[in-house]
Design a protein around this motif. Structure first.
Motif, PDB file in Angstrom:
ATOM      1  N   ASN A  90      37.824  40.566  51.324  1.00  0.00           N
ATOM      2  CA  ASN A  90      36.435  40.087  51.170  1.00  0.00           C
ATOM      3  C   ASN A  90      35.450  41.253  51.157  1.00  0.00           C
ATOM      4  N   LYS A  91      35.936  42.423  50.765  1.00  0.00           N
ATOM      5  CA  LYS A  91      35.100  43.619  50.722  1.00  0.00           C
ATOM      6  C   LYS A  91      34.757  43.982  49.274  1.00  0.00           C
ATOM      7  N   LEU A  92      33.524  44.424  49.087  1.00  0.00           N
ATOM      8  CA  LEU A  92      33.016  44.805  47.777  1.00  0.00           C
ATOM      9  C   LEU A  92      32.935  46.329  47.728  1.00  0.00           C
ATOM     10  N   LEU A  93      33.723  46.941  46.839  1.00  0.00           N
ATOM     11  CA  LEU A  93      33.807  48.392  46.754  1.00  0.00           C
ATOM     12  C   LEU A  93      33.340  48.888  45.389  1.00  0.00           C
ATOM     13  N   ILE A  94      32.705  50.051  45.376  1.00  0.00           N
ATOM     14  CA  ILE A  94      32.265  50.675  44.123  1.00  0.00           C
ATOM     15  C   ILE A  94      32.745  52.127  44.104  1.00  0.00           C
ATOM     16  N   LEU A 116      30.061  37.507  47.571  1.00  0.00           N
ATOM     17  CA  LEU A 116      31.316  37.290  46.836  1.00  0.00           C
ATOM     18  C   LEU A 116      31.694  35.820  46.767  1.00  0.00           C
ATOM     19  N   ASN A 117      31.331  35.067  47.792  1.00  0.00           N
ATOM     20  CA  ASN A 117      31.627  33.625  47.783  1.00  0.00           C
ATOM     21  C   ASN A 117      30.879  32.900  46.672  1.00  0.00           C
ATOM     22  N   GLY A 118      29.724  33.435  46.276  1.00  0.00           N
ATOM     23  CA  GLY A 118      28.931  32.756  45.266  1.00  0.00           C
ATOM     24  C   GLY A 118      28.886  33.461  43.928  1.00  0.00           C
TER      25      GLY A 118
END
Length: 329
Positions: free
Chosen positions: A284-288, A314-316
């Protein structure tokens, strides 16, 4: 000289300056008047005037308030002179002309939110955090013809911890600034108007790099994803929560949406040749991807939406991995 004998005019505008004025009032220094910026129009139609924080406090305490449009206005100059101040104290205000700063017999001193001669300029707190400094502080100095170059009276250091954002440093320096202002005034009282000072030129050693702190604009706040993860991490916290670092989120069909980034975590996972600005979801992690490592985005805000944590985002938001952010290559 006693406290009651020193007639002080205080100059400041935002919340940062209120704490110093509050200390002066509560500690019973002789503040004879307050100078601040004119009220600003606010609201959707700019039809409501909002008083600066300093004015609100001054009125609450029954202090006379001057709000000149122009600091060289003859009427304002005469008003200022009529208070017969011995000293002027400036905190987070504006540039003063010589006719103003040279008026009191004991001069005009400014509280600057940095350890001068480092970080001269309008945004010293932001730039110290953006540059990854471990320490900053506050300085009192007498105003002269050039910006932030006057003779130094006192300095107090402040530690910038690894997880501090600009709000944390701002709050710390706000109280430290009030303390150093009181200490400086006490020195002036003890010296009957005289105090030892140090020219800034004597503090600059051969080979020293002087960092400046220019005003920050919207374009200043755009994230450059082709920089290192460490630098971007500092950049984000140096602009959080205001004005906020931002980037363009680009959809597969080329449409862009502005996304503000308020908090990140250094994942320290090598990008292995991934293109800067590429997006990856890990659990559930957003990485760039940055120049060297993946950077985890923790708190973000899409244009027109509320600020949210990455998990909620991320859920939406479907198919985020098909998007990318502008890398500034």
């Amino acid at each position: 000289m006693e406290k009651k004998d020193l007639r002080i005019i205080f100059m400041g505008t935002p919340e940062f300056a209120v704490e110093t004025l509050r200390r002066l009032v509560e500690d019973e220094y002789n503040v004879v008047a307050v100078v601040t910026q004119p009220d600003k129009p606010v609201g959707r139609h700019q039809d409501t005037l909002q008083a600066p924080a300093v004015k609100q406090y001054a009125i609450e305490k029954g202090l006379p308030v001057l709000q000149p449009e122009k600091m060289k206005d003859p009427e304002f100059i005469e008003q200022l002179r009529s208070y017969e101040a011995n000293l002027q104290v400036v905190v987070a205000f504006r540039m003063l002309p010589e006719i103003v700063w040279a008026m009191p017999e004991y001069g005009t001193f400014n509280v600057h939110a940095a350890l001068l001669p480092q970080y001269r300029g309008a945004a010293p707190i932001n730039w110290a955090v953006i540059n990854g400094e471990k320490q900053t502080g506050v300085t009192t100095f007498f105003l002269d013809h050039d910006i932030d170059t006057g003779r130094i009276i006192m300095q107090k250091p402040f530690e910038i911890k690894e997880d501090y954002n600009v709000e944390d440093v701002y709050n710390g320096l706000m109280f430290l600034g009030a303390e150093i202002a009181i200490n400086t005034i006490d020195k002036i009282i003890e010296g009957n108007g005289h105090v030892e000072t140090l020219p800034q030129e004597e503090m600059i050693k051969t080979g020293d790099e002087l960092h400046l702190a220019p005003k920050i604009f919207k374009e200043t706040c755009e994230i450059k994803w082709n920089d290192t993860a460490d630098n971007i991490y500092n950049f984000v916290r140096g602009l959080s929560p205001y004005p906020g670092a931002w980037t363009n989120l680009i959809s597969p069909d080329g449409k862009t949406t502005v996304m503000k980034v308020f908090k990140t975590t250094k994942a320290m996972i090598p990008c292995n040749g991934k293109e800067c600005g590429e997006i990856m979801i890990f659990g559930n992690k957003l990485l760039i991807a940055t120049r060297n490592c993946w950077l985890q985005l923790d708190e973000i805000q899409l244009s027109g939406k509320k600020r949210m944590d990455a998990k909620t985002f991320l859920n939406g938001f479907r198919n985020i991995e098909e998007y990318k952010v502008k890398s500034n290559d």
